[in-house]
Design a protein around this motif. Structure first.
Motif, mmCIF file in Angstrom:
data_model
loop_
_atom_site.group_PDB
_atom_site.id
_atom_site.type_symbol
_atom_site.label_atom_id
_atom_site.label_comp_id
_atom_site.label_asym_id
_atom_site.label_seq_id
_atom_site.Cartn_x
_atom_site.Cartn_y
_atom_site.Cartn_z
ATOM 1 N N ILE A 65 0.720 -1.229 -0.084
ATOM 2 C CA ILE A 65 0.029 0.173 0.137
ATOM 3 C C ILE A 65 0.930 1.454 -0.022
ATOM 4 N N LEU A 66 1.867 1.280 0.697
ATOM 5 C CA LEU A 66 2.889 2.310 0.878
ATOM 6 C C LEU A 66 3.577 2.462 -0.542
ATOM 7 N N LEU A 67 3.898 1.420 -0.937
ATOM 8 C CA LEU A 67 4.617 1.447 -2.462
ATOM 9 C C LEU A 67 3.420 2.077 -3.310
ATOM 10 N N MET A 68 2.148 1.557 -3.357
ATOM 11 C CA MET A 68 1.382 2.239 -4.263
ATOM 12 C C MET A 68 1.056 3.734 -4.237
ATOM 13 N N PHE A 69 1.296 4.163 -2.921
ATOM 14 C CA PHE A 69 1.252 5.616 -2.626
ATOM 15 C C PHE A 69 2.553 6.131 -3.242
ATOM 16 N N LEU A 70 3.498 5.497 -3.131
ATOM 17 C CA LEU A 70 4.864 6.224 -3.619
ATOM 18 C C LEU A 70 4.758 6.408 -5.407
ATOM 19 N N GLY A 71 4.016 5.147 -5.827
ATOM 20 C CA GLY A 71 3.756 5.308 -7.300
ATOM 21 C C GLY A 71 3.100 6.321 -7.792
ATOM 22 N N PHE A 72 1.890 6.659 -6.827
ATOM 23 C CA PHE A 72 0.943 7.673 -7.029
ATOM 24 C C PHE A 72 1.672 9.154 -7.137
ATOM 25 N N LEU A 73 2.801 9.261 -6.480
ATOM 26 C CA LEU A 73 3.387 10.536 -6.298
ATOM 27 C C LEU A 73 4.318 10.695 -7.619
ATOM 28 N N LEU A 74 4.915 9.454 -7.928
ATOM 29 C CA LEU A 74 5.914 9.597 -9.191
ATOM 30 C C LEU A 74 5.475 9.581 -10.491
ATOM 31 N N ASN A 75 4.306 8.693 -10.508
ATOM 32 C CA ASN A 75 3.732 8.446 -11.887
ATOM 33 C C ASN A 75 3.116 9.737 -12.551
ATOM 34 N N PRO A 76 2.672 10.716 -11.892
ATOM 35 C CA PRO A 76 2.194 11.911 -12.752
ATOM 36 C C PRO A 76 3.428 12.658 -13.470
ATOM 37 N N ALA A 77 4.486 12.511 -12.734
ATOM 38 C CA ALA A 77 5.680 13.178 -13.232
ATOM 39 C C ALA A 77 6.232 12.657 -14.445
ATOM 40 N N LYS A 78 5.987 11.464 -14.510
ATOM 41 C CA LYS A 78 6.685 10.551 -15.544
ATOM 42 C C LYS A 78 5.400 10.748 -16.901
#
Length: 139
Positions: free
Chosen positions: A124-137
């Motif tokens: 779940i924490l990894l999912m939120f990290l992905g949510f932070l980084l994915n828009p920048a990509k």
């Protein structure tokens, strides 16, 4: 007129549409090829965790990233031709604020959400990290 001459004479938008279509077919083809491989390599429990993670990722991702990488971004690129960098930065900040707010809600009600999601807290924490980084990509 042969096939390649027709493609050379197309507009950039038409060429981009064709390239996007081929890329979509390619990625879908990879999904079709890799799914049986995953089902053979993973145990039933592991495959279930991955499927559950992907489902929650799709559902929560719409809220966490506000789906700004789809239509809003494309329209903004047309509307803000002279100020695209500030527009992209604004979308990125807005998306990250939404993700951080949802992450804080998760932390506050952690026991409830852990029971609801049925996946390990680290995912779940990894999912939120992905949510932070994915828009920048994506932007």
């Amino acid at each position: 007129m042969n096939f390649w001459d027709k493609i050379k004479n197309m507009s950039k938008a038409a060429k981009a549409s064709i390239a996007y279509t081929f890329a979509s077919f390619f990625t879908q083809g990879l999904n079709i090829i890799t799914t049986p491989i995953f089902t053979r390599l993973l145990s039933i429990e592991d495959y279930g965790i991955i499927t559950t993670y992907n489902s929650w990722n799709s559902i929560i991702g719409v809220l966490a990233m506000l789906a700004l990488t789809s239509g809003v971004f494309n329209i903004g690129m047309l509307e803000f031709k002279n100020d695209r960098n500030n527009f992209i930065f604004s979308l990125l900040v807005l998306s990250n604020i939404a993700t951080i707010v949802l992450a804080c809600i998760y932390v506050i009600f952690q026991s409830f959400f852990n029971d609801l999601f049925q996946i390990p807290q680290s995912l779940i924490l990894l999912m939120f990290l992905g949510f932070l980084l994915n828009p920048a990509k994506n932007f």
